[in-house]
Design a protein around this motif. Sequence first.
Motif, PDB file in Angstrom:
ATOM      1  N   ILE A   1      -2.754   0.005   7.113  1.00  0.00           N
ATOM      2  CA  ILE A   1      -2.158  -1.262   6.675  1.00  0.00           C
ATOM      3  C   ILE A   1      -2.952  -1.855   5.519  1.00  0.00           C
ATOM      4  CG2 ILE A   1      -1.693  -3.640   7.378  1.00  0.00           C
ATOM      5  CD1 ILE A   1      -1.101  -2.497  10.202  1.00  0.00           C
ATOM      6  N   ILE A   2      -4.269  -1.822   5.609  1.00  0.00           N
ATOM      7  CA  ILE A   2      -5.122  -2.329   4.525  1.00  0.00           C
ATOM      8  C   ILE A   2      -4.916  -1.522   3.249  1.00  0.00           C
ATOM      9  CG2 ILE A   2      -7.522  -2.550   3.754  1.00  0.00           C
ATOM     10  CD1 ILE A   2      -8.222  -3.230   6.693  1.00  0.00           C
ATOM     11  N   GLU A   3      -4.828  -0.200   3.395  1.00  0.00           N
ATOM     12  CA  GLU A   3      -4.651   0.662   2.225  1.00  0.00           C
ATOM     13  C   GLU A   3      -3.289   0.429   1.576  1.00  0.00           C
ATOM     14  OE1 GLU A   3      -5.997   3.421  -0.572  1.00  0.00           O
ATOM     15  OE2 GLU A   3      -7.047   2.333   1.013  1.00  0.00           O
ATOM     16  N   GLU A   4      -2.236   0.244   2.373  1.00  0.00           N
ATOM     17  CA  GLU A   4      -0.913   0.005   1.800  1.00  0.00           C
ATOM     18  C   GLU A   4      -0.854  -1.326   1.054  1.00  0.00           C
ATOM     19  OE1 GLU A   4       1.990   2.739   4.635  1.00  0.00           O
ATOM     20  OE2 GLU A   4       1.965   0.566   4.912  1.00  0.00           O
ATOM     21  N   GLU A   5      -1.631  -2.289   1.523  1.00  0.00           N
ATOM     22  CA  GLU A   5      -1.712  -3.554   0.794  1.00  0.00           C
ATOM     23  C   GLU A   5      -2.319  -3.327  -0.590  1.00  0.00           C
ATOM     24  OE1 GLU A   5      -3.375  -8.122   1.422  1.00  0.00           O
ATOM     25  OE2 GLU A   5      -4.093  -6.506   2.702  1.00  0.00           O
ATOM     26  N   LYS A   6      -3.327  -2.469  -0.665  1.00  0.00           N
ATOM     27  CA  LYS A   6      -3.933  -2.140  -1.963  1.00  0.00           C
ATOM     28  C   LYS A   6      -2.943  -1.403  -2.857  1.00  0.00           C
ATOM     29  CE  LYS A   6      -8.575  -1.658   0.047  1.00  0.00           C
ATOM     30  NZ  LYS A   6      -9.666  -0.680   0.364  1.00  0.00           N
TER      31      LYS A   6
ATOM     32  N   LEU B   1      14.064  -2.272 -10.097  1.00  0.00           N
ATOM     33  CA  LEU B   1      13.476  -1.182  -9.321  1.00  0.00           C
ATOM     34  C   LEU B   1      12.782  -1.753  -8.096  1.00  0.00           C
ATOM     35  CD1 LEU B   1      12.448   1.700  -8.740  1.00  0.00           C
ATOM     36  CD2 LEU B   1      10.467   1.172 -10.199  1.00  0.00           C
ATOM     37  N   ILE B   2      13.182  -1.292  -6.921  1.00  0.00           N
ATOM     38  CA  ILE B   2      12.465  -1.573  -5.676  1.00  0.00           C
ATOM     39  C   ILE B   2      11.509  -0.410  -5.451  1.00  0.00           C
ATOM     40  CG2 ILE B   2      12.643  -1.967  -3.204  1.00  0.00           C
ATOM     41  CD1 ILE B   2      15.500  -2.965  -3.642  1.00  0.00           C
ATOM     42  N   LEU B   3      10.226  -0.680  -5.461  1.00  0.00           N
ATOM     43  CA  LEU B   3       9.217   0.365  -5.299  1.00  0.00           C
ATOM     44  C   LEU B   3       8.549   0.202  -3.943  1.00  0.00           C
ATOM     45  CD1 LEU B   3       7.965   2.769  -6.801  1.00  0.00           C
ATOM     46  CD2 LEU B   3       6.253   1.204  -7.739  1.00  0.00           C
ATOM     47  N   GLU B   4       8.393   1.326  -3.223  1.00  0.00           N
ATOM     48  CA  GLU B   4       7.905   1.291  -1.845  1.00  0.00           C
ATOM     49  C   GLU B   4       6.550   1.979  -1.711  1.00  0.00           C
ATOM     50  OE1 GLU B   4       9.251   2.516   2.713  1.00  0.00           O
ATOM     51  OE2 GLU B   4      10.547   3.010   1.012  1.00  0.00           O
ATOM     52  N   PRO B   5       5.451   1.219  -1.824  1.00  0.00           N
ATOM     53  CA  PRO B   5       4.128   1.797  -1.605  1.00  0.00           C
ATOM     54  C   PRO B   5       3.924   2.130  -0.136  1.00  0.00           C
ATOM     55  CG  PRO B   5       3.953  -0.573  -1.947  1.00  0.00           C
ATOM     56  CD  PRO B   5       5.391  -0.210  -2.166  1.00  0.00           C
ATOM     57  N   VAL B   6       3.481   3.357   0.140  1.00  0.00           N
ATOM     58  CA  VAL B   6       3.406   3.799   1.528  1.00  0.00           C
ATOM     59  C   VAL B   6       2.439   4.968   1.657  1.00  0.00           C
ATOM     60  CG1 VAL B   6       5.355   5.384   1.218  1.00  0.00           C
ATOM     61  CG2 VAL B   6       4.831   4.529   3.508  1.00  0.00           C
ATOM     62  N   LEU B   7       1.763   5.038   2.790  1.00  0.00           N
ATOM     63  CA  LEU B   7       1.063   6.256   3.201  1.00  0.00           C
ATOM     64  C   LEU B   7       2.021   6.952   4.153  1.00  0.00           C
ATOM     65  CD1 LEU B   7      -2.597   5.011   3.762  1.00  0.00           C
ATOM     66  CD2 LEU B   7      -1.605   6.093   1.749  1.00  0.00           C
ATOM     67  N   ILE B   8       2.830   7.815   3.619  1.00  0.00           N
ATOM     68  CA  ILE B   8       3.991   8.309   4.349  1.00  0.00           C
ATOM     69  C   ILE B   8       3.560   9.268   5.467  1.00  0.00           C
ATOM     70  CG2 ILE B   8       4.503  10.317   2.897  1.00  0.00           C
ATOM     71  CD1 ILE B   8       7.470   9.231   2.966  1.00  0.00           C
TER      72      ILE B   8
ATOM     73  N   LYS C   1       8.765  -3.114  -1.791  1.00  0.00           N
ATOM     74  CA  LYS C   1       9.144  -2.914  -0.394  1.00  0.00           C
ATOM     75  C   LYS C   1       7.922  -2.370   0.351  1.00  0.00           C
ATOM     76  CE  LYS C   1      11.949   0.112   2.562  1.00  0.00           C
ATOM     77  NZ  LYS C   1      12.781   1.335   2.581  1.00  0.00           N
ATOM     78  N   ILE C   2       7.560  -3.019   1.449  1.00  0.00           N
ATOM     79  CA  ILE C   2       6.367  -2.586   2.173  1.00  0.00           C
ATOM     80  C   ILE C   2       6.601  -2.734   3.675  1.00  0.00           C
ATOM     81  CG2 ILE C   2       5.258  -4.871   2.121  1.00  0.00           C
ATOM     82  CD1 ILE C   2       2.570  -3.387   1.634  1.00  0.00           C
ATOM     83  N   ALA C   3       6.003  -1.844   4.460  1.00  0.00           N
ATOM     84  CA  ALA C   3       6.034  -1.997   5.913  1.00  0.00           C
ATOM     85  C   ALA C   3       5.288  -3.278   6.279  1.00  0.00           C
ATOM     86  CB  ALA C   3       5.403  -0.791   6.590  1.00  0.00           C
ATOM     87  N   PHE C   4       5.774  -3.990   7.285  1.00  0.00           N
ATOM     88  CA  PHE C   4       5.215  -5.294   7.640  1.00  0.00           C
ATOM     89  C   PHE C   4       3.721  -5.176   7.938  1.00  0.00           C
ATOM     90  CE2 PHE C   4       4.857  -8.830  10.909  1.00  0.00           C
ATOM     91  CZ  PHE C   4       4.814  -9.839   9.950  1.00  0.00           C
TER      92      PHE C   4
ATOM     93  N   PRO D   1       4.620   7.190  -2.504  1.00  0.00           N
ATOM     94  CA  PRO D   1       3.739   7.752  -1.463  1.00  0.00           C
ATOM     95  C   PRO D   1       2.365   8.080  -2.025  1.00  0.00           C
ATOM     96  CG  PRO D   1       5.263   9.420  -2.260  1.00  0.00           C
ATOM     97  CD  PRO D   1       5.613   8.162  -2.990  1.00  0.00           C
ATOM     98  N   TRP D   2       1.320   7.449  -1.490  1.00  0.00           N
ATOM     99  CA  TRP D   2      -0.004   7.540  -2.091  1.00  0.00           C
ATOM    100  C   TRP D   2      -0.906   8.558  -1.408  1.00  0.00           C
ATOM    101  CZ3 TRP D   2      -0.612   6.329  -6.770  1.00  0.00           C
ATOM    102  CH2 TRP D   2      -1.863   6.094  -7.328  1.00  0.00           C
ATOM    103  N   ASN D   3      -0.518   9.063  -0.237  1.00  0.00           N
ATOM    104  CA  ASN D   3      -1.363  10.056   0.443  1.00  0.00           C
ATOM    105  C   ASN D   3      -1.001  11.461  -0.041  1.00  0.00           C
ATOM    106  OD1 ASN D   3       1.071   9.460   1.789  1.00  0.00           O
ATOM    107  ND2 ASN D   3       0.330  10.289   3.728  1.00  0.00           N
TER     108      ASN D   3
END
Length: 260
Positions: free
Chosen positions: A160-165, A144-151, A179-182, A115-117
């Motif tokens: 969406i743009i930020e989660e891609e980064k 390891l499955i890592l899930e970048p997200v602005l939770i 793992k990323i939201a579509f 979670p990046w936020n």
Amino acid sequence: MSMEYRMRRTLPSDRVAIIMPVDHGLIFNRIEGLETPSAPFATWGDKDVTGFMMTPGQVKQTEAFFARNRHLTRVLTIDTFYDYAQNDGGGSHSLITTVEEAVRMGVDAVKMLFPWNVSRVEQAALCKRVGDVVSACDAWDIPLILEPVLIGAPRTEEVIIEEEKIARIAYDLGAHIIKIAFPGEERTRRLVEELKVPLVIAGGPLAGEPSETVDAIARTIRAGARGVIVGRNIWQRETDVAEKLLSEVAALTRSVSFDD
């Protein structure tokens, strides 16, 4: 067991993986459709899913079931995050178990939120935490499955743009699977082509008509994703609708294979 063995268990070569997440109690406590945490495995395990994303408690309680159903894989969630809904940078992330314990439990992969936020201080601590887990995963040969997200953030174009980064940061930290939201078909394809790390796409909360879920998964597969993480969009629907939806999704996932 080797890293390659566990990777192929988690993400088979002859189809796109369907991993059903049922680990929501770590954040949501009691949630509709998951009132009995051990119930989904017998309900959905024979419906052409390839595995489940689980909590330590679920893994311990279902050992006999998975011993009888060895084709199903287990991804162990090893962390939790709170104050997710406030979206104010004040959330707190922590590990709840270790990679060594995951290996002892015999699971196929481990999963962490990224979670990046959060505050800059917590971002730095999170990167250190992920780095330590990656090192342990490499030492024990478990992905390891890592899930970048602005939770907790709304699904705006900016998010969406930020989660891609953030997915790029996950790659640089050494994630074995991301793992990323579509983010849309074009962005998914670009991430697959640029990062060259297996990408799995999260289905998120129950939303829209079943046909919309099928369409999003079809676009996910066309873009080259290796897996779909779909839970609430199935098990929070009426049973007959959910079973039909999962059957259509399974047919899509069996329409492709991978050269590895």
